[in-house]
Design a protein around this motif. Sequence first.
Motif, PDB file in Angstrom:
ATOM      1  N   GLY A 176       0.827  -1.199   0.000  1.00  0.00           N
ATOM      2  CA  GLY A 176       0.000   0.000   0.000  1.00  0.00           C
ATOM      3  C   GLY A 176       0.859   1.247   0.000  1.00  0.00           C
ATOM      4  O   GLY A 176       1.985   1.239   0.495  1.00  0.00           O
ATOM      5  N   LEU A 177       0.321   2.320  -0.589  1.00  0.00           N
ATOM      6  CA  LEU A 177       1.022   3.606  -0.594  1.00  0.00           C
ATOM      7  C   LEU A 177       0.376   4.479   0.480  1.00  0.00           C
ATOM      8  O   LEU A 177      -0.832   4.726   0.430  1.00  0.00           O
ATOM      9  N   LEU A 178       1.154   4.928   1.451  1.00  0.00           N
ATOM     10  CA  LEU A 178       0.581   5.741   2.528  1.00  0.00           C
ATOM     11  C   LEU A 178       0.087   7.064   1.952  1.00  0.00           C
ATOM     12  O   LEU A 178       0.831   7.786   1.281  1.00  0.00           O
ATOM     13  N   ASN A 179      -1.189   7.359   2.203  1.00  0.00           N
ATOM     14  CA  ASN A 179      -1.786   8.544   1.611  1.00  0.00           C
ATOM     15  C   ASN A 179      -2.926   9.045   2.500  1.00  0.00           C
ATOM     16  O   ASN A 179      -3.231   8.438   3.524  1.00  0.00           O
ATOM     17  N   ILE A 180      -3.545  10.158   2.103  1.00  0.00           N
ATOM     18  CA  ILE A 180      -4.564  10.762   2.951  1.00  0.00           C
ATOM     19  C   ILE A 180      -5.977  10.360   2.542  1.00  0.00           C
ATOM     20  O   ILE A 180      -6.952  10.902   3.053  1.00  0.00           O
ATOM     21  N   GLY A 181      -6.101   9.422   1.634  1.00  0.00           N
ATOM     22  CA  GLY A 181      -7.419   8.960   1.228  1.00  0.00           C
ATOM     23  C   GLY A 181      -7.263   7.750   0.335  1.00  0.00           C
ATOM     24  O   GLY A 181      -6.164   7.452  -0.138  1.00  0.00           O
ATOM     25  N   GLU A 182      -8.346   7.057   0.104  1.00  0.00           N
ATOM     26  CA  GLU A 182      -8.274   5.832  -0.692  1.00  0.00           C
ATOM     27  C   GLU A 182      -8.179   6.081  -2.197  1.00  0.00           C
ATOM     28  O   GLU A 182      -7.558   5.321  -2.925  1.00  0.00           O
ATOM     29  N   GLU A 183      -8.830   7.153  -2.656  1.00  0.00           N
ATOM     30  CA  GLU A 183      -8.912   7.415  -4.091  1.00  0.00           C
ATOM     31  C   GLU A 183      -7.539   7.734  -4.680  1.00  0.00           C
ATOM     32  O   GLU A 183      -6.728   8.391  -4.055  1.00  0.00           O
ATOM     33  N   PHE A 206       0.313  -4.426  -5.851  1.00  0.00           N
ATOM     34  CA  PHE A 206      -0.084  -3.104  -5.355  1.00  0.00           C
ATOM     35  C   PHE A 206      -1.586  -3.072  -5.086  1.00  0.00           C
ATOM     36  O   PHE A 206      -2.384  -3.354  -5.970  1.00  0.00           O
ATOM     37  N   CYS A 207      -1.961  -2.725  -3.861  1.00  0.00           N
ATOM     38  CA  CYS A 207      -3.383  -2.763  -3.474  1.00  0.00           C
ATOM     39  C   CYS A 207      -3.950  -1.380  -3.213  1.00  0.00           C
ATOM     40  O   CYS A 207      -4.939  -1.240  -2.490  1.00  0.00           O
ATOM     41  N   GLY A 208      -3.301  -0.331  -3.735  1.00  0.00           N
ATOM     42  CA  GLY A 208      -3.877   1.005  -3.591  1.00  0.00           C
ATOM     43  C   GLY A 208      -3.332   1.775  -2.395  1.00  0.00           C
ATOM     44  O   GLY A 208      -2.338   1.379  -1.779  1.00  0.00           O
ATOM     45  N   ASN A 209      -4.012   2.881  -2.088  1.00  0.00           N
ATOM     46  CA  ASN A 209      -3.568   3.732  -0.994  1.00  0.00           C
ATOM     47  C   ASN A 209      -3.883   3.130   0.365  1.00  0.00           C
ATOM     48  O   ASN A 209      -4.939   2.537   0.564  1.00  0.00           O
ATOM     49  N   ALA A 210      -2.933   3.311   1.285  1.00  0.00           N
ATOM     50  CA  ALA A 210      -3.154   2.946   2.688  1.00  0.00           C
ATOM     51  C   ALA A 210      -3.327   4.235   3.455  1.00  0.00           C
ATOM     52  O   ALA A 210      -2.608   5.207   3.213  1.00  0.00           O
ATOM     53  N   GLU A 211      -4.290   4.286   4.357  1.00  0.00           N
ATOM     54  CA  GLU A 211      -4.426   5.458   5.207  1.00  0.00           C
ATOM     55  C   GLU A 211      -3.730   5.180   6.534  1.00  0.00           C
ATOM     56  O   GLU A 211      -3.406   4.037   6.850  1.00  0.00           O
ATOM     57  N   GLY A 212      -3.504   6.234   7.303  1.00  0.00           N
ATOM     58  CA  GLY A 212      -2.801   6.068   8.579  1.00  0.00           C
ATOM     59  C   GLY A 212      -3.354   4.933   9.409  1.00  0.00           C
ATOM     60  O   GLY A 212      -2.617   4.141   9.990  1.00  0.00           O
ATOM     61  N   GLY A 218      -3.171  -3.460  10.372  1.00  0.00           N
ATOM     62  CA  GLY A 218      -2.507  -4.547   9.652  1.00  0.00           C
ATOM     63  C   GLY A 218      -3.167  -4.884   8.329  1.00  0.00           C
ATOM     64  O   GLY A 218      -3.117  -6.020   7.875  1.00  0.00           O
ATOM     65  N   ASN A 219      -3.751  -3.882   7.672  1.00  0.00           N
ATOM     66  CA  ASN A 219      -4.467  -4.139   6.417  1.00  0.00           C
ATOM     67  C   ASN A 219      -3.547  -4.333   5.205  1.00  0.00           C
ATOM     68  O   ASN A 219      -4.006  -4.740   4.152  1.00  0.00           O
ATOM     69  N   PHE A 220      -2.263  -4.019   5.368  1.00  0.00           N
ATOM     70  CA  PHE A 220      -1.286  -4.218   4.287  1.00  0.00           C
ATOM     71  C   PHE A 220      -0.058  -4.921   4.869  1.00  0.00           C
ATOM     72  O   PHE A 220       0.203  -4.822   6.066  1.00  0.00           O
ATOM     73  N   ASP A 221       0.680  -5.617   4.016  1.00  0.00           N
ATOM     74  CA  ASP A 221       1.918  -6.244   4.485  1.00  0.00           C
ATOM     75  C   ASP A 221       3.090  -5.278   4.372  1.00  0.00           C
ATOM     76  O   ASP A 221       4.047  -5.351   5.144  1.00  0.00           O
ATOM     77  N   VAL A 222       2.999  -4.399   3.377  1.00  0.00           N
ATOM     78  CA  VAL A 222       4.068  -3.435   3.133  1.00  0.00           C
ATOM     79  C   VAL A 222       3.421  -2.073   2.919  1.00  0.00           C
ATOM     80  O   VAL A 222       2.497  -1.947   2.127  1.00  0.00           O
ATOM     81  N   VAL A 223       3.870  -1.057   3.654  1.00  0.00           N
ATOM     82  CA  VAL A 223       3.352   0.294   3.451  1.00  0.00           C
ATOM     83  C   VAL A 223       4.524   1.203   3.095  1.00  0.00           C
ATOM     84  O   VAL A 223       5.519   1.263   3.818  1.00  0.00           O
ATOM     85  N   ILE A 224       4.386   1.891   1.951  1.00  0.00           N
ATOM     86  CA  ILE A 224       5.463   2.752   1.457  1.00  0.00           C
ATOM     87  C   ILE A 224       5.174   4.211   1.774  1.00  0.00           C
ATOM     88  O   ILE A 224       4.039   4.670   1.611  1.00  0.00           O
ATOM     89  N   CYS A 225       6.204   4.938   2.168  1.00  0.00           N
ATOM     90  CA  CYS A 225       6.045   6.381   2.378  1.00  0.00           C
ATOM     91  C   CYS A 225       7.399   7.057   2.308  1.00  0.00           C
ATOM     92  O   CYS A 225       8.440   6.404   2.333  1.00  0.00           O
ATOM     93  N   ASP A 226       7.374   8.384   2.265  1.00  0.00           N
ATOM     94  CA  ASP A 226       8.603   9.160   2.335  1.00  0.00           C
ATOM     95  C   ASP A 226       9.177   9.008   3.750  1.00  0.00           C
ATOM     96  O   ASP A 226       8.431   8.850   4.724  1.00  0.00           O
TER      97      ASP A 226
ATOM     98  N   LEU B 234      -2.933  11.624  12.489  1.00  0.00           N
ATOM     99  CA  LEU B 234      -4.205  11.547  13.207  1.00  0.00           C
ATOM    100  C   LEU B 234      -4.936  10.242  12.917  1.00  0.00           C
ATOM    101  O   LEU B 234      -5.489   9.614  13.813  1.00  0.00           O
ATOM    102  N   LYS B 235      -4.943   9.828  11.654  1.00  0.00           N
ATOM    103  CA  LYS B 235      -5.623   8.572  11.326  1.00  0.00           C
ATOM    104  C   LYS B 235      -4.879   7.385  11.920  1.00  0.00           C
ATOM    105  O   LYS B 235      -5.490   6.391  12.324  1.00  0.00           O
ATOM    106  N   PHE B 236      -3.552   7.485  11.964  1.00  0.00           N
ATOM    107  CA  PHE B 236      -2.754   6.423  12.589  1.00  0.00           C
ATOM    108  C   PHE B 236      -3.133   6.308  14.068  1.00  0.00           C
ATOM    109  O   PHE B 236      -3.376   5.207  14.572  1.00  0.00           O
ATOM    110  N   ALA B 237      -3.210   7.450  14.757  1.00  0.00           N
ATOM    111  CA  ALA B 237      -3.539   7.451  16.179  1.00  0.00           C
ATOM    112  C   ALA B 237      -4.919   6.837  16.410  1.00  0.00           C
ATOM    113  O   ALA B 237      -5.121   6.037  17.325  1.00  0.00           O
TER     114      ALA B 237
END
Lengths: 342, 342
Positions: A176-183, A206-212, A218-226, B234-237
């Motif tokens: 998943g790509l860490l982001n602020i929304g699913e879209e 790749f399963c789309g955006n992951a939110e915080g 634990g909805n993703f096995d790998v979460v990518i972010c800066d 915030l979403k992580f928390a």
Amino acid sequence: MKIAVDAMGGDFAPEQIVFGAVRAARKYHCEVVLVGDEPRIREVLRRERGWEELGIRIHHASEVIEMGEHPADAVRMKKDSSIVVATRLVKEGECDAVLSAGSTGAAVTAAQLILKRIRGIGRPTIATPIPTPKGVTMLLDSGANVDSRPVHLVQSGMMGAIYAEYVFGIKAPKVGLLNIGEEETKGNEQAKETYQLLKAMHTINFCGNAEGRDIPKGNFDVVICDGFVGNVVLKFAEGLAKTIMKLIKEAIRESGVLAKLGAFLLMPALKKLGKRLDVSEYGGAPLLGVNGVCIISHGSSNAKSICSAIGVANDYVNGNVLDHIRDALAKEEILTNDGEKK
Amino acid sequence: MKIAVDAMGGDFAPEQIVFGAVRAARKYHCEVVLVGDEPRIREVLRRERGWEELGIRIHHASEVIEMGEHPADAVRMKKDSSIVVATRLVKEGECDAVLSAGSTGAAVTAAQLILKRIRGIGRPTIATPIPTPKGVTMLLDSGANVDSRPVHLVQSGMMGAIYAEYVFGIKAPKVGLLNIGEEETKGNEQAKETYQLLKAMHTINFCGNAEGRDIPKGNFDVVICDGFVGNVVLKFAEGLAKTIMKLIKEAIRESGVLAKLGAFLLMPALKKLGKRLDVSEYGGAPLLGVNGVCIISHGSSNAKSICSAIGVANDYVNGNVLDHIRDALAKEEILTNDGEKK
């Protein structure tokens, strides 16, 4: 497997590092080279009965890089520091892996300067395993680089997925790509561009955006972010866990005898839960993207986490992760298409 | 104080919104205009005895903006939606504040389009109050904008500090810049540039970089960051808190009768602690930077949090926050020196 352990790095070095190494040598039947101040290491080893029969030896290094030092300067100046010498043992083929609980910056810099980046990888990244109710999620980059280009994030995703598959045994790990929304239209420029690259790839799931909130769940096995975001999130989690523990203890202390009895009775269940969520079970975070197996442990590591980390290094080496990374780079063009050209 | 409440926004609308409004009208002796479907609101009100003696009236609005709709399109198309009508009541001077627990995007867009930005403010920001052991920390921007320029972050810092001072009564609030280390040379380009601007300011009490762990520990009164980072944190928390609660409940369920008794005995102490850390005590997050008092509540708000949020709006109006923001913009040049010129 033969591992070079920086015996001088960490808040409880060399004691806890040496004890952990001895435990690992017994448990995993691996060889350990303890790198650091020989007399001090020998003194600690003396407290461990029968260590001589294990595959443990000491490699003297006269210097130590302290936590406050500038990583690049220190690595260049202190050629005989424990982390530099330990990393060099991997470079020279003397050891298969290096482990340090000392300055993260120094360990990363030593790995970059001595082992060098894998050809095609723009920036090595730190992948931190986060225990979740469903198992473990790898968060990367968790602080090695900031202002990463989309291609760097894509490479992180590939390396994290390979690690999850060959070290943790997760088939087709969900990335998943860490982001602020699913879209897919959500996020900052970096995330939006990275999404498009990930979507076009065929070597990762790749399963789309992951939110915080998807990280602790634990909805993703790998979460990518800066690395900026990863670092903030991990330190936030650490601070939150400590704060909650402190407040619960305070609340119990201030309450009556019945609540105290309650806490006592509840303790075994909570301890079991704590064990399940214990980061030290995973021991350390791999630095992915350099020509060598390099594990970075938390500064506060105790013998148990060092032992787990050596176990992780063992799986890392046996999983042929580096070869799989090189294969993926050769197979998928997007992975080496530098973002600059866009 | 007269507040326009979007009675149709939120997971438990209109019931919990209306109940919360009635409770607030009693508690704060303020006037409330419930905006939305009149028959439905009236039906809920009927369950509240004596509401007619309070300063509550209904303003009919025939449409509702749903959570999934595109905020800007929906605000433009649905001119008679509860959030648009409620915001317009503030614009027209009919009300002093607007409150919504519906789509955050719609509320922010309505405020921007109808109330407009305060002259000199580049981007309005959402300031989320986070309860800590030391009180409350305002985290902003918590998701209104991404890829913000340094000047936007500096404006957030100023607005957050004014809010902390005049609404929460904190003298010279400590402002921190969320970053990956304490040193001023740390961070991404955005953070490094913002640091230099903040350091040069004399109207706010800038105390340097805040790390992730400083937020839950409550080491700063105001923490500034890009909306991307704020949203993720915030979403992580939120996810972490829910996951831990779920796991504790599971652990208790699976354990023996003694642990269950323990949990029962411990409950009052934990409930007291929960109350102390309950976000709903702060009710809502102010949208700062528009010409009007606008409070955004969580979608899952119940009557209690709506009531608290109306209390917050009351303090917000009485604290003359908007005037203080305008004064600060006039006083400190850095605040309106657009980052583009650099």
